[in-house]
Structures are given as C-alpha cells and as structure tokens.
Design a protein around this motif. Sequence first.
Motif, PDB file in Angstrom:
ATOM      1  N   GLY A  47       0.828  -1.202   0.000  1.00 11.43           N
ATOM      2  CA  GLY A  47       0.000   0.000   0.000  1.00 11.43           C
ATOM      3  C   GLY A  47       0.861   1.250   0.000  1.00 11.43           C
ATOM      4  N   LEU A  48       2.090   1.108  -0.468  1.00 11.56           N
ATOM      5  CA  LEU A  48       3.015   2.251  -0.488  1.00 11.56           C
ATOM      6  C   LEU A  48       2.612   3.237  -1.578  1.00 11.56           C
ATOM      7  CD1 LEU A  48       6.365   0.224  -0.282  1.00 11.56           C
ATOM      8  CD2 LEU A  48       5.361   1.582   1.578  1.00 11.56           C
ATOM      9  N   GLY A  49       2.946   4.492  -1.355  1.00 12.01           N
ATOM     10  CA  GLY A  49       2.688   5.501  -2.380  1.00 12.01           C
ATOM     11  C   GLY A  49       3.899   5.670  -3.270  1.00 12.01           C
ATOM     12  N   GLY A  50       3.737   6.547  -4.254  1.00 14.53           N
ATOM     13  CA  GLY A  50       4.856   6.912  -5.111  1.00 14.53           C
ATOM     14  C   GLY A  50       5.371   5.795  -5.997  1.00 14.53           C
ATOM     15  N   GLY A  51       4.514   4.811  -6.252  1.00 11.60           N
ATOM     16  CA  GLY A  51       4.907   3.714  -7.144  1.00 11.60           C
ATOM     17  C   GLY A  51       6.061   2.877  -6.612  1.00 11.60           C
ATOM     18  N   ARG A  52       6.259   2.911  -5.286  1.00 15.22           N
ATOM     19  CA  ARG A  52       7.378   2.152  -4.704  1.00 15.22           C
ATOM     20  C   ARG A  52       7.036   0.673  -4.617  1.00 15.22           C
ATOM     21  NH1 ARG A  52       9.504   4.139   0.630  1.00 15.22           N
ATOM     22  NH2 ARG A  52       7.353   4.542   1.247  1.00 15.22           N
ATOM     23  N   SER A  53       8.028  -0.160  -4.890  1.00 17.13           N
ATOM     24  CA  SER A  53       7.782  -1.597  -4.772  1.00 17.13           C
ATOM     25  C   SER A  53       8.127  -2.054  -3.360  1.00 17.13           C
ATOM     26  CB  SER A  53       8.567  -2.378  -5.829  1.00 17.13           C
ATOM     27  OG  SER A  53       9.939  -2.259  -5.577  1.00 17.13           O
ATOM     28  N   LEU A  54       7.569  -3.188  -2.993  1.00 22.32           N
ATOM     29  CA  LEU A  54       7.753  -3.749  -1.651  1.00 22.32           C
ATOM     30  C   LEU A  54       8.368  -5.134  -1.780  1.00 22.32           C
ATOM     31  CD1 LEU A  54       7.002  -3.461   1.461  1.00 22.32           C
ATOM     32  CD2 LEU A  54       5.000  -4.862   0.887  1.00 22.32           C
ATOM     33  N   PHE A  55       9.470  -5.320  -1.078  1.00 25.76           N
ATOM     34  CA  PHE A  55      10.118  -6.631  -1.031  1.00 25.76           C
ATOM     35  C   PHE A  55       9.552  -7.380   0.172  1.00 25.76           C
ATOM     36  CE2 PHE A  55      13.351  -9.418   0.745  1.00 25.76           C
ATOM     37  CZ  PHE A  55      13.818 -10.107  -0.362  1.00 25.76           C
ATOM     38  N   VAL A  56       9.113  -8.615  -0.041  1.00 18.33           N
ATOM     39  CA  VAL A  56       8.498  -9.401   1.041  1.00 18.33           C
ATOM     40  C   VAL A  56       9.145 -10.781   1.116  1.00 18.33           C
ATOM     41  CG1 VAL A  56       6.343 -10.407   1.892  1.00 18.33           C
ATOM     42  CG2 VAL A  56       6.277  -8.251   0.654  1.00 18.33           C
ATOM     43  N   HIS A  57       9.503 -11.175   2.320  1.00 19.00           N
ATOM     44  CA  HIS A  57      10.026 -12.525   2.534  1.00 19.00           C
ATOM     45  C   HIS A  57       9.394 -13.081   3.813  1.00 19.00           C
ATOM     46  CE1 HIS A  57      13.770 -15.366   2.687  1.00 19.00           C
ATOM     47  NE2 HIS A  57      12.628 -15.995   2.517  1.00 19.00           N
ATOM     48  N   CYS A  58       8.509 -14.067   3.659  1.00 19.41           N
ATOM     49  CA  CYS A  58       7.808 -14.637   4.812  1.00 19.41           C
ATOM     50  C   CYS A  58       8.207 -16.090   5.026  1.00 19.41           C
ATOM     51  CB  CYS A  58       6.299 -14.545   4.606  1.00 19.41           C
ATOM     52  SG  CYS A  58       5.721 -12.850   4.398  1.00 19.41           S
ATOM     53  N   LYS A  59       8.136 -16.499   6.269  1.00 16.43           N
ATOM     54  CA  LYS A  59       8.593 -17.841   6.654  1.00 16.43           C
ATOM     55  C   LYS A  59       7.813 -18.373   7.847  1.00 16.43           C
ATOM     56  CE  LYS A  59      13.584 -17.401   5.842  1.00 16.43           C
ATOM     57  NZ  LYS A  59      14.882 -17.407   6.531  1.00 16.43           N
ATOM     58  N   SER A  60       7.855 -19.691   7.982  1.00 15.78           N
ATOM     59  CA  SER A  60       7.504 -20.306   9.259  1.00 15.78           C
ATOM     60  C   SER A  60       8.693 -21.204   9.599  1.00 15.78           C
ATOM     61  CB  SER A  60       6.227 -21.141   9.137  1.00 15.78           C
ATOM     62  OG  SER A  60       6.485 -22.296   8.370  1.00 15.78           O
ATOM     63  N   LYS A  61       8.581 -21.923  10.690  1.00 15.23           N
ATOM     64  CA  LYS A  61       9.681 -22.809  11.046  1.00 15.23           C
ATOM     65  C   LYS A  61       9.925 -23.841   9.933  1.00 15.23           C
ATOM     66  CE  LYS A  61       9.118 -25.545  14.666  1.00 15.23           C
ATOM     67  NZ  LYS A  61       9.573 -26.891  14.232  1.00 15.23           N
ATOM     68  N   ASP A  62       8.827 -24.293   9.294  1.00 16.19           N
ATOM     69  CA  ASP A  62       8.931 -25.357   8.289  1.00 16.19           C
ATOM     70  C   ASP A  62       8.919 -24.876   6.846  1.00 16.19           C
ATOM     71  OD1 ASP A  62       8.796 -27.215  10.412  1.00 16.19           O
ATOM     72  OD2 ASP A  62       6.614 -27.016  10.424  1.00 16.19           O
ATOM     73  N   ASP A  63       8.372 -23.693   6.612  1.00 14.41           N
ATOM     74  CA  ASP A  63       8.203 -23.226   5.233  1.00 14.41           C
ATOM     75  C   ASP A  63       8.885 -21.894   4.992  1.00 14.41           C
ATOM     76  OD1 ASP A  63       6.357 -25.271   4.196  1.00 14.41           O
ATOM     77  OD2 ASP A  63       5.020 -24.462   5.730  1.00 14.41           O
ATOM     78  N   ASP A  64       9.603 -21.836   3.869  1.00 18.98           N
ATOM     79  CA  ASP A  64      10.115 -20.562   3.389  1.00 18.98           C
ATOM     80  C   ASP A  64       9.235 -20.197   2.196  1.00 18.98           C
ATOM     81  OD1 ASP A  64      11.462 -18.515   2.019  1.00 18.98           O
ATOM     82  OD2 ASP A  64      13.392 -19.190   2.820  1.00 18.98           O
ATOM     83  N   LEU A  65       8.504 -19.101   2.306  1.00 23.27           N
ATOM     84  CA  LEU A  65       7.532 -18.752   1.269  1.00 23.27           C
ATOM     85  C   LEU A  65       8.167 -17.978   0.119  1.00 23.27           C
ATOM     86  CD1 LEU A  65       4.649 -17.897   3.720  1.00 23.27           C
ATOM     87  CD2 LEU A  65       4.951 -19.999   2.423  1.00 23.27           C
ATOM     88  N   GLY A  66       9.465 -17.832   0.162  1.00 22.11           N
ATOM     89  CA  GLY A  66      10.167 -17.209  -0.961  1.00 22.11           C
ATOM     90  C   GLY A  66      10.134 -15.692  -0.912  1.00 22.11           C
ATOM     91  N   THR A  67      10.859 -15.082  -1.835  1.00 21.97           N
ATOM     92  CA  THR A  67      10.918 -13.631  -1.863  1.00 21.97           C
ATOM     93  C   THR A  67      10.022 -13.097  -2.976  1.00 21.97           C
ATOM     94  OG1 THR A  67      12.807 -13.626  -3.342  1.00 21.97           O
ATOM     95  CG2 THR A  67      13.269 -13.657  -0.973  1.00 21.97           C
ATOM     96  N   HIS A  68       9.447 -11.940  -2.730  1.00 26.67           N
ATOM     97  CA  HIS A  68       8.530 -11.329  -3.705  1.00 26.67           C
ATOM     98  C   HIS A  68       8.807  -9.844  -3.797  1.00 26.67           C
ATOM     99  CE1 HIS A  68       5.875 -14.923  -3.661  1.00 26.67           C
ATOM    100  NE2 HIS A  68       6.330 -15.019  -2.420  1.00 26.67           N
TER     101      HIS A  68
END
Length: 153
Positions: A47-68
């Motif tokens: 939901g950032l303004g100015g056309g900025r992109s957001l880097f996201v990296h989520c995980k649990s103990k068992d799962d790495d959901l990858g980078t986006h």
Amino acid sequence: MTSSIKSSVVLFVSLAILTLALSGSPGKSAEIKLSGFEKWRVHVVNGLGGGRSLFVHCKSKDDDLGTHDLATGAEVNWSFNTNYFGTTLFWCYLRTNIEHASFEVFWVEKEHHWLAERCTFRNCIWIAKDDGVYLTNNPQHLDERIHNWELGI
Ligand SMILES: *[C@@H]1O[C@H](CO)[C@@H](O)[C@H](O)[C@H]1NC(C)=O
C-alpha cells in the motif's frame, strides 16, 4: 403419592442434568480439537505511495515462502491450517527502498484474541504503507498501524 411425585421430579431433574453434562462435554472437546485445524490466510499488501515496490520474505519454522517484489497494490497471500499443538507461527521481513520491518504476521492465540478479532473469516491482512505497517481491523473497517518502519535496508 406426594412422595412418589417428589421422587419422580428428583429423578427427572437428575436425568436432565446428567444428559446435559454428557452432551456438553463431547461437544466441547470436539470444538477444541477442530480449532487445532482451522484454515487461515495471511495477506501482505503493498500500500506504499509513489509507485514504490515492496520486497516481502515470509517464513515459518517449516516453510520458506520465498521472496517477492510487489508492485503498488499487489499482494502475496497464502493459506495454511493451524497445527494441533497451537504452535503455528509465520513472520515476514518487509523492505522498501529506504526502510524495513520484521514482525510476526500470524500466531495462535490461547487466551486473548487480539489477532483473531481483526482477521475476519480467518483472513489476516497486513498492509505496508508509507508511515508503517498496518493490520486491517475488518469488523471496524479500518487499518491500524501496528509496526513502524526502521530506517535502512
Ligand atoms: C492472493 O494473491 C493473488 C496474487 O496477488 C491474487 O491474485 C489473489 O486474488 C489473492 N487471493 C485471495 C484469496 O485474496
């Protein structure tokens, strides 16, 4: 006669209480068991303004959901079942061009339902905005700022 009516009443009331007690307990334990396997979905939204992109990296103990790398308005989401032991936990690292934040996005609550109250229909919606990271409070139709950005990436 009166005494036999009395004992009938006592018997009836006893049976009613016994029936309630017996029907109450299996229902309760079934409910507790089911809550161990609820299906949830977590969303992370740019939901950032100015056309900025957001880097996201989520995980649990068992799962790495990858980078986006999310464009403005885009989101990443995933669904999962909570485990039987109530230890399901997901966290995310978010980064913009100038700042970052790292926090838990889902956890199982045992007593207070702070998170669950906000995640209507078991959807937890985290939104990165210019002044911090928000969690949508669905019943109240508002986004609440939960985390501040930390400068630097
Ligand atoms: C999950 O994210 C994808 C990709 O951004 C989107 O197309 C989809 O609508 C989202 N699903 C839900 C249930 O919100």
